[in-house]
Write an enzyme that holds these catalytic residues in place. Structure first.
Site, PDB file in Angstrom:
ATOM      1  N   SER A  29       0.716  -1.158  -0.060  1.00 42.16           N
ATOM      2  CA  SER A  29      -0.014   0.013  -0.043  1.00 42.16           C
ATOM      3  C   SER A  29       0.835   1.349  -0.051  1.00 42.16           C
ATOM      4  CB  SER A  29      -0.881  -0.058   1.131  1.00 42.16           C
ATOM      5  OG  SER A  29      -2.010   0.988   1.165  1.00 42.16           O
ATOM      6  N   ASP A 255      -9.023  -4.439  -6.238  1.00 43.77           N
ATOM      7  CA  ASP A 255      -8.257  -3.787  -5.030  1.00 43.77           C
ATOM      8  C   ASP A 255      -9.073  -2.293  -4.847  1.00 43.77           C
ATOM      9  OD1 ASP A 255      -6.988  -2.012  -3.100  1.00 43.77           O
ATOM     10  OD2 ASP A 255      -5.008  -3.148  -3.685  1.00 43.77           O
ATOM     11  N   HIS A 283      -7.581  -5.657  -0.621  1.00 46.52           N
ATOM     12  CA  HIS A 283      -6.574  -4.653  -0.746  1.00 46.52           C
ATOM     13  C   HIS A 283      -5.222  -5.483  -0.447  1.00 46.52           C
ATOM     14  CE1 HIS A 283      -3.947  -1.070  -0.505  1.00 46.52           C
ATOM     15  NE2 HIS A 283      -3.912  -0.993   0.620  1.00 46.52           N
TER      16      HIS A 283
END
Length: 313
Positions: A29, A255, A283
């Site tokens: 991320s 995602d 995610h």
């Protein structure tokens, strides 16, 4: 003042002090943004790097918000479809969302609106659940498709019994250890504020149109940073990391937080970037997807062998 480049220079000092000639790095991320900048700053020191759930460094704060608003709305529809088909439910449980996917999404929005007007009771007589809390729980649990059956249980209780007890339980789990102010502070110091009140209002309306469920809550990051009085110095721009070792970028097609298009963009920008695709939801991929992704990432990090180009898992 904290900035990504300052922190990453400190990281390179730690690499040198540890005696490592190269920094081997697995970033998820926001960690992909840091990893890409590190590779740009120190390409010769970049070792085996995997960036999973990529942030596109060409995006402004508003661009990030717009992408996420669309991503979460798309993911919500996928969740509803899986709930209605019996995939996102616990054994012996039904889905409270009736009709087609559009109708199911609308029922969740109606629940949020209703709870804002009349908060739901919970097992604790001193605690009620409003629409903001329900929206937050739904959005946070879209990050992890493996927990969608728990979300279904909470929504079933809220819709059929007007009881927000399990929504409140999930809210506690989702927010434990998190810090929204820290999140905003870090974002503000990444990128300079762009736009003005007129452009922010336009962004808000566009996000609300593309994402009626989440658009409002995800908009106007620039305005927040402007009000706080702090912003970053790195203008949104491609990162090439010329001369760095191969960098494996992992993207998940469903995602919501870092849309797949962002992974495609970063892999294309990086001179040595290569995209690994997981056809899944939620995610990031590594550690929560399948053996195909795990093998590809492990093999590169441990042995230095990149997967086949164009691999889709």
């Amino acid at each position: 003042m904290w900035t990504p480049s300052r922190w990453l220079r400190d990281l390179d000092v730690l690499r040198a002090l540890s005696g490592d000639q190269k920094l081997n790095y697995l970033g998820f991320s926001y960690g992909t943004y840091l990893g890409a900048i590190y590779a740009e700053l120190f390409p010769a020191n970049t070792g085996r790097m995997v960036l999973d759930g990529a942030v596109d460094p060409t995006l402004s704060l508003g661009g990030r918000a717009t992408g996420q608003a669309k991503g979460f709305e798309t993911s919500l529809r996928t969740y509803v479809e899986q709930c209605q088909s019996g995939q996102a439910v616990q054994e012996g449980q039904g889905c409270p969302l009736t009709g087609d996917a559009d109708a199911g999404v609308q029922q969740i929005r109606a629940l949020i609106t209703s709870a804002d007007q009349t908060p739901l009771k919970t097992a604790d007589p001193n605690v009620t659940v409003d629409g903001r809390t329900i929206r937050s729980v739904v959005r946070r649990f879209l990050y992890s498709s493996e927990y969608w059956p728990l979300l279904t249980y909470a929504l079933d209780q809220a819709i059929t019994q007007k009881d927000g007890s399990y929504v409140q339980v999930l809210y506690g789990r989702a927010t434990a250890g998190s810090s929204t102010p820290t999140f905003y502070a870090v974002n503000c110091q990444d990128i300079p504020v762009q736009g003005d009140v007129t452009s922010w209002e336009k962004e808000y309306r566009q996000n609300l149109q593309s994402s009626p469920t989440f658009g409002a809550s995800l908009s106007n990051q620039d305005a927040r940073c402007q009000a706080w009085g702090h912003s970053g110095t790195r203008e949104p721009a491609p990162i090439h990391a010329k001369g760095a070792a191969p960098i494996l970028v992992v993207g998940t097609t469903g995602d919501p937080a870092t849309p797949y298009a962002w992974a495609q963009a970063l892999a294309e920008q990086l001179e040595s970037g290569q995209l690994l695709t997981w056809e899944g939801d939620g995610h990031t991929a590594y550690g929560r997807s399948n053996d195909c992704v795990k093998k590809a990432v492990d093999t590169y990090l441990l042995n230095g062998t990149m997967p086949d180009k164009g691999l889709t898992c």
